[in-house]
Design a protein around this motif. Structure first.
Motif, short mmCIF file in Angstrom:
data_model
loop_
_atom_site.label_atom_id
_atom_site.label_comp_id
_atom_site.label_asym_id
_atom_site.label_seq_id
_atom_site.Cartn_x
_atom_site.Cartn_y
_atom_site.Cartn_z
N PHE A 187 0.83 -1.21 0.00
CA PHE A 187 0.00 0.00 0.00
C PHE A 187 0.86 1.26 0.00
CE2 PHE A 187 -3.44 -2.82 1.39
CZ PHE A 187 -4.48 -2.32 0.63
N ASN A 188 2.01 1.20 0.65
CA ASN A 188 2.89 2.37 0.67
C ASN A 188 3.69 2.53 -0.62
OD1 ASN A 188 2.19 3.23 3.28
ND2 ASN A 188 3.59 1.75 4.21
N ASP A 189 3.50 1.62 -1.55
CA ASP A 189 4.24 1.69 -2.81
C ASP A 189 3.73 2.85 -3.67
OD1 ASP A 189 6.23 0.29 -4.58
OD2 ASP A 189 4.49 0.31 -5.91
N ARG A 190 4.59 3.32 -4.56
CA ARG A 190 4.24 4.45 -5.41
C ARG A 190 3.11 4.10 -6.37
NH1 ARG A 190 8.81 6.30 -9.49
NH2 ARG A 190 8.24 4.23 -10.26
N ASN A 191 3.04 2.85 -6.82
CA ASN A 191 1.98 2.47 -7.76
C ASN A 191 0.60 2.60 -7.13
OD1 ASN A 191 3.87 1.81 -9.78
ND2 ASN A 191 4.16 -0.24 -8.91
N PHE A 192 0.48 2.19 -5.87
CA PHE A 192 -0.81 2.33 -5.21
C PHE A 192 -1.16 3.80 -4.98
CE2 PHE A 192 -3.67 -0.82 -3.59
CZ PHE A 192 -3.09 -2.01 -3.95
N ARG A 193 -0.17 4.60 -4.66
CA ARG A 193 -0.41 6.02 -4.47
C ARG A 193 -0.87 6.68 -5.77
NH1 ARG A 193 4.13 7.08 -2.56
NH2 ARG A 193 5.17 8.05 -4.34
N ASN A 194 -0.24 6.34 -6.87
CA ASN A 194 -0.66 6.87 -8.17
C ASN A 194 -2.05 6.39 -8.54
OD1 ASN A 194 1.83 8.14 -8.37
ND2 ASN A 194 2.75 6.48 -9.57
N LYS A 195 -2.36 5.15 -8.16
CA LYS A 195 -3.69 4.62 -8.42
C LYS A 195 -4.75 5.39 -7.63
CE LYS A 195 -6.44 1.48 -10.14
NZ LYS A 195 -6.66 1.37 -11.60
N TRP A 196 -4.42 5.72 -6.40
CA TRP A 196 -5.34 6.51 -5.57
C TRP A 196 -5.58 7.89 -6.18
CZ3 TRP A 196 -3.47 10.43 -1.84
CH2 TRP A 196 -4.51 10.97 -1.09
N VAL A 197 -4.54 8.52 -6.67
CA VAL A 197 -4.68 9.83 -7.32
C VAL A 197 -5.55 9.71 -8.57
CG1 VAL A 197 -3.44 11.70 -8.45
CG2 VAL A 197 -2.48 10.65 -6.39
N GLU A 198 -5.35 8.66 -9.33
CA GLU A 198 -6.11 8.48 -10.58
C GLU A 198 -7.59 8.27 -10.32
OE1 GLU A 198 -6.28 5.36 -14.36
OE2 GLU A 198 -4.62 5.27 -12.91
N VAL A 199 -7.93 7.38 -9.38
CA VAL A 199 -9.34 7.11 -9.11
C VAL A 199 -10.00 8.27 -8.38
CG1 VAL A 199 -8.98 4.62 -9.08
CG2 VAL A 199 -8.80 5.90 -6.94
N SER A 200 -9.22 9.09 -7.67
CA SER A 200 -9.79 10.28 -7.04
C SER A 200 -10.19 11.31 -8.08
CB SER A 200 -8.78 10.89 -6.07
OG SER A 200 -8.48 10.00 -5.01
N ARG A 201 -9.43 11.40 -9.15
CA ARG A 201 -9.76 12.35 -10.22
C ARG A 201 -10.92 11.85 -11.09
NH1 ARG A 201 -3.58 13.78 -12.25
NH2 ARG A 201 -2.96 15.03 -10.41
N SER A 202 -10.95 10.55 -11.34
CA SER A 202 -12.00 10.01 -12.22
C SER A 202 -13.33 9.85 -11.52
CB SER A 202 -11.56 8.66 -12.78
OG SER A 202 -11.36 7.71 -11.73
N GLY A 203 -13.34 9.90 -10.16
CA GLY A 203 -14.59 9.72 -9.44
C GLY A 203 -15.06 8.28 -9.50
N LEU A 204 -16.37 8.10 -9.50
CA LEU A 204 -16.97 6.77 -9.60
C LEU A 204 -17.56 6.54 -10.98
CD1 LEU A 204 -18.72 6.51 -6.11
CD2 LEU A 204 -16.53 5.50 -6.80
N GLU A 205 -16.98 7.15 -11.99
CA GLU A 205 -17.50 7.04 -13.35
C GLU A 205 -16.92 5.86 -14.10
OE1 GLU A 205 -19.90 8.94 -14.30
OE2 GLU A 205 -19.83 10.12 -12.43
N THR A 206 -15.92 5.20 -13.57
CA THR A 206 -15.32 4.05 -14.23
C THR A 206 -15.39 2.84 -13.30
OG1 THR A 206 -13.10 4.62 -13.41
CG2 THR A 206 -13.76 5.52 -15.54
N MET A 207 -15.42 1.65 -13.89
CA MET A 207 -15.46 0.43 -13.09
C MET A 207 -14.18 0.23 -12.31
SD MET A 207 -18.23 -1.16 -12.91
CE MET A 207 -17.44 -2.52 -12.05
N GLU A 208 -13.07 0.71 -12.83
CA GLU A 208 -11.80 0.58 -12.13
C GLU A 208 -11.82 1.36 -10.83
OE1 GLU A 208 -7.03 0.72 -13.27
OE2 GLU A 208 -8.52 1.69 -14.56
N ALA A 209 -12.39 2.56 -10.85
CA ALA A 209 -12.48 3.36 -9.64
C ALA A 209 -13.46 2.75 -8.64
CB ALA A 209 -12.90 4.78 -9.99
N VAL A 210 -14.58 2.23 -9.14
CA VAL A 210 -15.56 1.60 -8.24
C VAL A 210 -14.96 0.38 -7.56
CG1 VAL A 210 -17.79 0.42 -8.18
CG2 VAL A 210 -17.51 2.47 -9.58
#
Length: 288
Positions: A187-210
């Motif tokens: 969870f502390n890895d950079r990939n998870f952090r970037n994933k969190w930033v990405e899904v925060s910007r996209s909202g719940l409009e994509t299945m990946e974020a949901v």
């Protein structure tokens, strides 16, 4: 200058063979410029595009997946998103404008450190929640097994269904909480952090974020589901006589074959759904 002194030019008329060759070459070039019938057919019949099919199926798949995840997490996925998503301030947005020098370099140092600090605080909060979930599921798991030892529960289709459901959800919450706690470094890895930033910007409009927010909320929702099914089992025990007759019913509480098939179908579907979600959670950790 007299007529006898004028130069005489010998101009030969083109032969018939040369004329036929020129006509043949001109006709062949005209034929080459004309599209063939097969080319016309191929251009007039556009091939079906897979992107159009995907665009038509995406709303249906998203609607089904979104409702399944929200029902499975009791709406906690949306609560996690609204509470723990990355919210950029106005100053951060101005610093990342296209005209700023930091944007030209592609890196905003202050923003990177801010995102890093927020994500680490979120991981610490999630770890506390998952430790509480692990403790609660560890207590509810033997309780659900103990319910099945009672005759009023085991001989009752509804009571047996709720007790087994409590066992399934408590096992799921215990397994996922242990998995997430053991994967703290991931969870502390950079990939998870970037994933969190990405899904925060996209909202719940994509299945990946949901799926991202639902998987984070699944341990806590499993604990809540287990508590609800344990309470339902206790109510069934209280309102059911030892001979198997229910006080709230007119006749025999032991239902027939239809109720047994319905219970078996529900438990099988629930088990397969939980296994699929655990597989998705494990797959999320394997993504680069």
């Amino acid at each position: 200058m007299t007529s006898s002194e004028l130069p005489i030019f010998n101009v030969k008329a083109p032969s018939r063979a040369m004329a036929r060759g020129e006509i043949a070459r001109s006709s062949s070039s005209e034929v080459d410029r004309l599209p063939s019938q097969t080319e016309q057919n191929s251009t007039s019949r556009p091939e079906p595009s897979h992107s159009n099919i995907d665009e038509q199926l995406f709303p249906i798949i998203y609607y089904i997946g979104y409702n399944v995840w929200m029902a499975l997490t009791l709406g906690l996925a949306r609560f996690y998103y609204t509470t723990w998503r990355l919210v950029q301030s106005q100053s951060t947005t101005e610093n990342t404008s296209p005209d700023s020098p930091a944007s030209s370099l592609g890196i905003n140092v202050a923003n990177v450190f801010l995102v890093h600090a927020k994500w680490h605080r979120l991981v610490r909060k999630l770890m506390k929640v998952w430790k509480l979930v692990r403790l609660g599921c560890a207590l509810l798991l033997p309780l659900s097994i103990a319910f099945l030892q009672l005759d009023s529960v085991f001989n009752n289709v509804l009571g047996r269904t709720t007790a087994i459901s409590a066992f399934i959800f408590s096992s799921t919450g215990l397994a996922l909480s242990c998995l997430f706690i053991a994967s703290k470094t991931t969870f502390n890895d950079r990939n998870f952090r970037n994933k969190w930033v990405e899904v925060s910007r996209s909202g719940l409009e994509t299945m990946e974020a949901v799926e991202f927010w639902a998987l984070l909320a699944l341990p806590l929702s499993s604990l809540v589901w287990s508590v609800l099914f344990c309470v339902s089992t206790i109510l069934i025990v209280v309102w059911t006589e030892q001979n198997g007759r229910g006080i709230l019913t007119n006749g025999d509480y032991n239902v027939g074959q239809a109720a047994f098939v319905s219970s078996a179908t529900f438990l099988t579907t629930l088990t397969l759904t939980i296994i699929a979600q655990i597989y998705r959670a494990m797959k999320m950790f394997r993504r680069p």
